[in-house]
Design a protein around this motif. Sequence first.
Motif, PDB file in Angstrom:
ATOM      1  N   ALA A  45       0.813  -1.217   0.000  1.00 28.89           N
ATOM      2  CA  ALA A  45       0.000   0.000   0.000  1.00 28.89           C
ATOM      3  C   ALA A  45       0.838   1.255   0.000  1.00 28.89           C
ATOM      4  O   ALA A  45       0.389   2.308  -0.454  1.00 28.89           O
ATOM      5  CB  ALA A  45      -0.940   0.005   1.213  1.00 28.89           C
ATOM      6  N   LEU A  48       1.512   2.697  -3.713  1.00 26.32           N
ATOM      7  CA  LEU A  48       0.444   2.794  -4.697  1.00 26.32           C
ATOM      8  C   LEU A  48       0.029   4.251  -4.902  1.00 26.32           C
ATOM      9  O   LEU A  48      -0.043   5.024  -3.949  1.00 26.32           O
ATOM     10  CB  LEU A  48      -0.771   1.973  -4.243  1.00 26.32           C
ATOM     11  CG  LEU A  48      -0.562   0.461  -4.078  1.00 26.32           C
ATOM     12  CD1 LEU A  48      -1.887  -0.207  -3.757  1.00 26.32           C
ATOM     13  CD2 LEU A  48       0.043  -0.142  -5.329  1.00 26.32           C
ATOM     14  N   GLU A  52      -3.798   0.674  -9.359  1.00 27.20           N
ATOM     15  CA  GLU A  52      -2.938  -0.490  -9.527  1.00 27.20           C
ATOM     16  C   GLU A  52      -3.633  -1.767  -9.048  1.00 27.20           C
ATOM     17  O   GLU A  52      -4.437  -1.748  -8.107  1.00 27.20           O
ATOM     18  CB  GLU A  52      -1.634  -0.336  -8.739  1.00 27.20           C
ATOM     19  CG  GLU A  52      -0.746   0.802  -9.207  1.00 27.20           C
ATOM     20  CD  GLU A  52      -0.954   2.070  -8.418  1.00 27.20           C
ATOM     21  OE1 GLU A  52      -0.080   2.942  -8.470  1.00 27.20           O
ATOM     22  OE2 GLU A  52      -2.025   2.197  -7.759  1.00 27.20           O
ATOM     23  N   LEU A  54      -2.618  -5.156  -7.232  1.00 29.67           N
ATOM     24  CA  LEU A  54      -1.505  -5.629  -6.427  1.00 29.67           C
ATOM     25  C   LEU A  54      -1.543  -7.148  -6.330  1.00 29.67           C
ATOM     26  O   LEU A  54      -2.570  -7.730  -5.989  1.00 29.67           O
ATOM     27  CB  LEU A  54      -1.573  -5.016  -5.024  1.00 29.67           C
ATOM     28  CG  LEU A  54      -0.425  -5.380  -4.086  1.00 29.67           C
ATOM     29  CD1 LEU A  54       0.896  -4.834  -4.608  1.00 29.67           C
ATOM     30  CD2 LEU A  54      -0.698  -4.853  -2.680  1.00 29.67           C
ATOM     31  N   LEU A  76      -5.557  -0.345   1.201  1.00 30.03           N
ATOM     32  CA  LEU A  76      -5.527  -0.533  -0.251  1.00 30.03           C
ATOM     33  C   LEU A  76      -6.684   0.209  -0.919  1.00 30.03           C
ATOM     34  O   LEU A  76      -6.506   0.887  -1.938  1.00 30.03           O
ATOM     35  CB  LEU A  76      -5.598  -2.019  -0.595  1.00 30.03           C
ATOM     36  CG  LEU A  76      -4.347  -2.866  -0.370  1.00 30.03           C
ATOM     37  CD1 LEU A  76      -4.632  -4.314  -0.734  1.00 30.03           C
ATOM     38  CD2 LEU A  76      -3.181  -2.341  -1.182  1.00 30.03           C
ATOM     39  N   ARG A  79      -6.138   3.908  -0.954  1.00 29.71           N
ATOM     40  CA  ARG A  79      -5.135   4.307  -1.945  1.00 29.71           C
ATOM     41  C   ARG A  79      -5.669   4.252  -3.370  1.00 29.71           C
ATOM     42  O   ARG A  79      -4.967   4.629  -4.309  1.00 29.71           O
ATOM     43  CB  ARG A  79      -3.906   3.404  -1.837  1.00 29.71           C
ATOM     44  CG  ARG A  79      -3.078   3.617  -0.580  1.00 29.71           C
ATOM     45  CD  ARG A  79      -2.104   4.750  -0.781  1.00 29.71           C
ATOM     46  NE  ARG A  79      -1.188   4.878   0.328  1.00 29.71           N
ATOM     47  CZ  ARG A  79      -0.004   5.445   0.251  1.00 29.71           C
ATOM     48  NH1 ARG A  79       0.420   5.937  -0.899  1.00 29.71           N
ATOM     49  NH2 ARG A  79       0.763   5.561   1.316  1.00 29.71           N
ATOM     50  N   ALA A  81      -6.557   1.428  -5.020  1.00 28.03           N
ATOM     51  CA  ALA A  81      -6.133   0.229  -5.750  1.00 28.03           C
ATOM     52  C   ALA A  81      -7.289  -0.310  -6.578  1.00 28.03           C
ATOM     53  O   ALA A  81      -8.451  -0.253  -6.172  1.00 28.03           O
ATOM     54  CB  ALA A  81      -5.649  -0.838  -4.771  1.00 28.03           C
ATOM     55  N   LEU A  84      -6.871  -6.541  -5.472  1.00 30.06           N
ATOM     56  CA  LEU A  84      -5.851  -7.307  -4.768  1.00 30.06           C
ATOM     57  C   LEU A  84      -5.958  -8.762  -5.208  1.00 30.06           C
ATOM     58  O   LEU A  84      -7.045  -9.346  -5.180  1.00 30.06           O
ATOM     59  CB  LEU A  84      -6.063  -7.202  -3.254  1.00 30.06           C
ATOM     60  CG  LEU A  84      -5.180  -8.096  -2.371  1.00 30.06           C
ATOM     61  CD1 LEU A  84      -3.718  -7.706  -2.494  1.00 30.06           C
ATOM     62  CD2 LEU A  84      -5.639  -8.020  -0.909  1.00 30.06           C
TER      63      LEU A  84
END
Length: 419
Positions: A45, A48, A52, A54, A76, A79, A81, A84
Amino acid sequence: MPALTLREVLALDPVRASEPELLAGEAALDRPVRWVHSSEVYEGANFLDGGELLLTNGFGLTDTAAEIRRRYVRELAARGASGLAVEIGRSLPTMPPEVTDEARRLGLPLLALHRVVPFVRITEAANRAIVARGLSGRSVVRPWGDDHTAALLADLADRAALNQPEVEARSALAGFHPGPGARLIGVSVHGAREVSSVDRAVRLLGGASVLRAAFPGDVLALLALAGTVSGDPIRAVQEAFRTAADPGLTVAVGHVVDAGSGWLRWSDTLRAARTTLELALTVPAAEPAAPEGPLVTSARALALERELTRGGVDANRDRLARLVQHALGPLLAWEAAHPSDLVRTLEVHLRHGCSPTRTAALLHIGRQSLYQRLERIESLLGLEIDDPDLLGELLAAVCAHRVVRGMGAAQVRGLRTVA
């Protein structure tokens, strides 16, 4: 062209080979994926920037409290993301239920990868697809189109949210491969509609590797010089452009950075070239220009101008005006009443180590005429201009005077200035 989506990433062969199972975030499969990273879970995290996917082998999720796992999923999601993906079967036998629960609550796509596939195969395939599809999924409107090199240079010069693997992949896609020990220098050219002047300069430099692209009104380039080349690389690049660039062009050269120092330093030299170019276009030159050929300058040649305008030209206008008046007030009052060239004479003299021979040659006047001017300047200011304690203040003041004059001229011409 729309960015690559998470749904499309899941359809890539290396991803399909990992036998992914979607455990959460079904409604977010069409969100764009900007880049794909692999990392240990508790390190992911922190780097990022948003968008993205991850990948993790799940090692960091073992032997940890449920609340720590939940908090990581929340970080996450915070951020930005895009998802995951956790490898199941080696470090982590099953997906922890609190991870699935938190991902569902937040709408974060969560994938369980049930078959071991080297993450490098997944990231390479996905990131190549991302670059080819839409230049990392950015929604920035660029009038020069979807050219990979132009987009990469623009992202670097604008310091867009990037990361080193992304920059390296996109550079490779553009055919830019700085060798070990290479030194990078940013260049910005005004008045050119195509890149031929850059290509000619590169040939004069012995075929240095280069990223270059034409933008509306300007050309931007990042040159890579071999580390084995001796001498001053800035001077070498300037001399190459003085020979290669067409008359009437303005060329600004950034500073030298090591190729291995990271993309932020690549960005620094391009930004320095752009800022230097804007100052070269808006601020009168400190010294007489060559009668023919291009104007070629560098970030270090305009280092004082750049420092005086750091934070924006408008934000420094009043401060610079006060500096000029404090140090040069009597001299400016004299010039307002008597046609002369005393301020310019003072600056050229200071910039060249107070050498009468060099100053007289640059101003195209005799040494006796120069001495008369210098005596007048000292009389008006009531000081000795070669006093070491005064050199810094006087040089800053005469430079600020040029900048202030350039501000007014730029407003009249409608030119933009760079912070």
